[in-house]
Design a protein around this motif. Structure first.
Motif, PDB file in Angstrom:
ATOM      1  N   ASN A   1      36.621 -39.209  -0.339  1.00 20.74           N
ATOM      2  CA  ASN A   1      37.810 -40.062  -0.281  1.00 20.74           C
ATOM      3  C   ASN A   1      37.574 -41.363   0.465  1.00 20.74           C
ATOM      4  O   ASN A   1      38.497 -42.162   0.620  1.00 20.74           O
ATOM      5  CB  ASN A   1      38.978 -39.297   0.359  1.00 20.74           C
ATOM      6  CG  ASN A   1      39.567 -38.287  -0.606  1.00 20.74           C
ATOM      7  OD1 ASN A   1      39.651 -38.540  -1.807  1.00 20.74           O
ATOM      8  ND2 ASN A   1      39.936 -37.137  -0.092  1.00 20.74           N
TER       9      ASN A   1
ATOM     10  N   ASP B   1      41.280 -46.946  -7.253  1.00 27.58           N
ATOM     11  CA  ASP B   1      41.834 -45.615  -7.507  1.00 27.58           C
ATOM     12  C   ASP B   1      43.353 -45.535  -7.416  1.00 27.58           C
ATOM     13  O   ASP B   1      43.954 -44.617  -7.965  1.00 27.58           O
ATOM     14  CB  ASP B   1      41.196 -44.577  -6.581  1.00 27.58           C
ATOM     15  CG  ASP B   1      41.428 -44.836  -5.107  1.00 27.58           C
ATOM     16  OD1 ASP B   1      41.673 -45.997  -4.718  1.00 27.58           O
ATOM     17  OD2 ASP B   1      41.342 -43.867  -4.325  1.00 27.58           O
TER      18      ASP B   1
ATOM     19  N   PRO C   1      36.783 -45.083   1.236  1.00 26.68           N
ATOM     20  CA  PRO C   1      36.904 -46.281   0.398  1.00 26.68           C
ATOM     21  C   PRO C   1      35.568 -47.005   0.241  1.00 26.68           C
ATOM     22  O   PRO C   1      34.678 -46.880   1.080  1.00 26.68           O
ATOM     23  CB  PRO C   1      37.905 -47.151   1.168  1.00 26.68           C
ATOM     24  CG  PRO C   1      37.769 -46.710   2.586  1.00 26.68           C
ATOM     25  CD  PRO C   1      37.422 -45.252   2.556  1.00 26.68           C
TER      26      PRO C   1
ATOM     27  N   GLY D   1      31.763 -44.539  -6.080  1.00 27.25           N
ATOM     28  CA  GLY D   1      32.311 -44.073  -4.821  1.00 27.25           C
ATOM     29  C   GLY D   1      31.210 -43.548  -3.918  1.00 27.25           C
ATOM     30  O   GLY D   1      30.024 -43.626  -4.253  1.00 27.25           O
TER      31      GLY D   1
ATOM     32  N   LYS E   1      36.565 -43.804  -6.581  1.00 28.34           N
ATOM     33  CA  LYS E   1      37.346 -44.741  -5.773  1.00 28.34           C
ATOM     34  C   LYS E   1      37.518 -46.067  -6.501  1.00 28.34           C
ATOM     35  O   LYS E   1      38.493 -46.784  -6.286  1.00 28.34           O
ATOM     36  CB  LYS E   1      36.675 -44.980  -4.411  1.00 28.34           C
ATOM     37  CG  LYS E   1      36.626 -43.749  -3.519  1.00 28.34           C
ATOM     38  CD  LYS E   1      37.964 -43.072  -3.342  1.00 28.34           C
ATOM     39  CE  LYS E   1      38.863 -43.787  -2.380  1.00 28.34           C
ATOM     40  NZ  LYS E   1      40.157 -43.118  -2.198  1.00 28.34           N
TER      41      LYS E   1
END
Length: 172
Positions: A22, A56, A24, A151, A78
């Motif tokens: 998750n 995202d 960034p 990502g 992302k």
């Protein structure tokens, strides 16, 4: 035996990544990746590549995910980088498609060098008309080449290659 070389090492070490954390993606890293794409070779130096960056939290992620059987990967990334050819800048369909491949590879290697992961979502081009419509881009102007999912890796990639001799038409 070949000495250690950062470019050759990156070519051997880069893998497709389909799961992301998750965390960034930093804007300066994204800019470096896009910049690497623009430095790809192109016939007559026509540079027909065009990029669309989709984060995202953008509703277009869901729309793109509906256009591919790999929608779960698109939703997990992302950032999605859509790579197009600008038909008005093209001069040779084959050379420009080859250049788009070089552009994509440059971006993937740049991402790898920054500790980021990518996967080339190529199957989505089978739904190009649908993608262009959802992105509100004119089909008479742009040709979708690839969507890169990007990502921070949440997996180790793996791959194997055949022996070089299996690719050779003649010994060298």
């Amino acid at each position: 035996m070949t000495k250690s070389n950062p470019i050759l090492d990156a070519l051997r070490e880069r893998r497709s990544i389909r799961k992301f954390t998750n965390d960034p993606v930093e804007r300066e890293d994204l800019k470096a990746i896009l910049d690497a794409g623009r430095w790809a070779p192109s016939g007559l130096n026509n540079q027909p590549y065009r990029f669309l960056v989709i984060y995202d939290d953008d509703a277009r992620v869901e729309a793109l995910a509906e256009c591919t059987k790999y929608g779960h990967i698109a939703k997990a990334a992302k950032v999605l980088i859509c790579i197009f050819l600008d038909k008005q800048s093209m001069y040779s369909e084959m050379k420009d498609h080859q250049g788009a491949g070089a552009c994509t590879q440059n971006m993937m290697l740049a991402a790898h060098s920054l500790g980021l992961g990518t996967v080339w979502l190529g199957e989505i081009i089978n739904q190009q008309d649908q993608v262009l419509e959802k992105l509100k881009l004119p089909a008479d102007r742009y040709e979708l080449q690839v969507v890169l999912a990007l990502g921070h890796p949440d997996q180790k990639g793996s791959s194997k290659r055949n022996e070089l001799s299996e690719y050779m038409l003649e010994d060298f």
